[in-house]
Design a protein around this motif. Sequence first.
Motif, PDB file in Angstrom:
ATOM      1  N   PRO A 694     -65.100  58.013  47.295  1.00  0.00           N
ATOM      2  CA  PRO A 694     -66.091  59.080  47.488  1.00  0.00           C
ATOM      3  C   PRO A 694     -65.738  60.381  46.782  1.00  0.00           C
ATOM      4  N   ARG A 695     -64.499  60.510  46.319  1.00  0.00           N
ATOM      5  CA  ARG A 695     -64.100  61.731  45.618  1.00  0.00           C
ATOM      6  C   ARG A 695     -64.564  61.746  44.171  1.00  0.00           C
ATOM      7  N   MET A 696     -65.014  60.596  43.677  1.00  0.00           N
ATOM      8  CA  MET A 696     -65.482  60.529  42.299  1.00  0.00           C
ATOM      9  C   MET A 696     -66.871  61.133  42.167  1.00  0.00           C
ATOM     10  N   SER A 697     -67.116  61.699  41.001  1.00  0.00           N
ATOM     11  CA  SER A 697     -68.450  62.199  40.703  1.00  0.00           C
ATOM     12  C   SER A 697     -69.433  61.039  40.721  1.00  0.00           C
ATOM     13  N   ASN A 698     -70.663  61.310  41.226  1.00  0.00           N
ATOM     14  CA  ASN A 698     -71.668  60.253  41.246  1.00  0.00           C
ATOM     15  C   ASN A 698     -72.329  60.058  39.885  1.00  0.00           C
ATOM     16  N   VAL A 699     -71.818  60.788  38.883  1.00  0.00           N
ATOM     17  CA  VAL A 699     -72.303  60.587  37.515  1.00  0.00           C
ATOM     18  C   VAL A 699     -71.522  59.422  36.923  1.00  0.00           C
ATOM     19  N   LEU A 700     -71.958  58.217  37.253  1.00  0.00           N
ATOM     20  CA  LEU A 700     -71.280  57.022  36.753  1.00  0.00           C
ATOM     21  C   LEU A 700     -72.268  55.870  36.684  1.00  0.00           C
TER      22      LEU A 700
END
Length: 766
Positions: A694-700
Amino acid sequence: MIEGSDVPFISSLVLRPLSKLLHPLNFSIYHQNSRPLVTVSRRNYGARNSSEYLRYSGSDSEGYSDVYDRIWEPDTDGTPLVTTQRTDFGLGTDNVPISVMQTARADNESFSLRFNVTAGSWYFYCQYFAEISPDVNGPGQRVFENADKNYSYTYKNTYDSYKDFQLYSTLLVYASHGIYVDFPPKFEVQLIRSNTSINGPIINAIEVFRYLNKDLSLGTINQEVSVVTTITESFGGLRSWNGDPCLPYAYNWLACSSDERPSINEIHLANQDLNGEIPSEIDSLKNLTVLSFASNKLSGSIPDLSSLSKLKVLDLRDNNLSGQIPPFLGELPALEKLDLSNNNLDGVIPEKLLTKALTSIIDLRLAGNENVCIAQNAEPFCNADGKPKKQSISLIVGISIASVATFVGVAVLLFFARRYSKCYIKPRPPYENGDARNISYKDIQSITNNFENEVGRGGFGPVYRGAFKNGGAAAVKVLSKDSTQGQKEFRNEVRLLSRVHHAHLVKLLGYCTEPELVLVYEFMANGSLFDSLHGGGELLTMWKDRLRIAGEAAAGLEYLHVGCDPPIVHRDVKSSNILINGKLCAKVSDFGISKSRNVRPFSMSTNEQQMWTTGVSSSTAVRGTPGYIDPLYVESRVPDASVDVYAFGVVLFEIVTGRKPITQDVEGDGKYIHIAEWAKSNHKRGQLSAIIDPRMSNVLSLTSVLMVVDLAVKCLDMNKKNRPNMSTIKQELQLALSVESNKDPSTTKSFENVEACYMRSFMHAR
């Protein structure tokens, strides 16, 4: 706090006398020269609810309130046991409130109590027991083993609750010894039911303390206290800071040494709205390594700081400083970064400072100083990023650039010569090496400034940051006396890394064998992938960065498997052995237990020869790290490339999920679950979003994430014939990166085509 203000105030202060019979106080006085103990945890087990902090819960005379104002933290884990029956104080039980002793944790079989601790520190504890179950009415009915342990040792005692502390009566058990916590930091108390016992273990409360291993009566070095007082008096906003600057805790804008009498190592006063001039008294802080007054309103000239021989970073950007750049800045021997951007400085760059800046010994930044930047010799350092422009500006610049170009040219030739040739490992005796040079211990001490800056610690021992005379950074690993590794692993590391070269394998610069075993590597500024994923390093919020790092690590491992003759099996692939430099380029490290075949060294015993050539002693012991070890390898004890593939599959799941390989089950039942079991379970149910960090950017791209998850599942296949090889893994990751970047795979840069990345690292390594 006063509303609208950040100035704290106090209305009253109550001092309570402590009895010397209190066990922590007694231990401090008679075993620690009256040095204080810092409370780590004070827990009330079996608490009625999670918000029931006990301190003032009744009359002091009735024993329900804490006469010493201790705060007992509720702990609701496990099976609670509660009574309304008043418990009696046993002998010397430190006046624990009756309400604390009326609750307990009493599980059927066993449980562990874990505490957050710091490596390199000593600890002390007191445990409190009271049998509060009316079902226990005779000896032998509740017998359990009580053990405190860390990674170094375990102390055990066995208790019969009815016989040792009886019904509704308390017993205090304390550490008669100090408990030293080494690295990795771990301290836990285990309570285990005896085989003959009807009931499981019980505990009512515990107190855990850390020794403050400093004599507060000595205080910080007097002269340095005086300097800090001058600083706080010079700036109105700092006048609320008083008292000893380092003890018992340093001001939050200082960093102090851990010496008996601490000295000040760092000053961080950026963005404090400070006015006035920089106090010249700072020059007396001989051990200062970092000084930052960035983004304030400081005026005047830069004071004489020529005595700061250990200063590495001087950050004075975004102020109103005036005058010329003082020549002493070029004389500071340890200075690595000098940021004077956005001031009102004038004149030219002093010659020695310019020379160091042009040869990358000092990172110099001058943008925003108009009167300096119009000078010809300052122009390269007036870019926004502080990087020199490619231009011929003077004889010294021309010579410097020519020298650097020559060095780069030689490095490129060396790189391509190594990169496109097989890394055939010729048999050589111990310590007769290829590129890695034998460095004297005296030089090791010089490089590390006598082992001053420890930046990490692993199975081999502590790691120190070092610097060569030309300013290049190094990571220096010293074999500790209690290390699980030894001379054999040391020889293996030297032997392999001095002959195996690839952009994504960490570079060994040198080694030392007397009086200690020391390895010197290129410095990787961003630590390990483990640090970035699990705390302590730069958080990788962009999926494409994690994906690229995985691909680069795969390229390094592929080179070991197919680019070397004979092939090499790493055998300890894990996220902490994938290092990341300042440009987020990944390199595989730690080859102490790597294995290669068909090599016959000279003049060694049979067992030593086997270790030298294969990395495995004749005991055929399985080597690796729990959580990453291939179960098939455990069965066969024959390592091959599939061992690395399995471990890399675990790393891929770490990258996707941000979780460690082994974690405690969220059900709270004390069981541990492997990351692969958890991730594959969600993967089968199609719940991809449940496992993405969840710490990753949702731009993926979810497609690229799914590709990596599928790849990880293949790597962990329990039929090793179905596992992909590292070449396939690298190609699959390259394809996933192209999907993430919305590019044609044929135009995506190969992970092995990283000359630019390699050259950046190579330039900094020396």
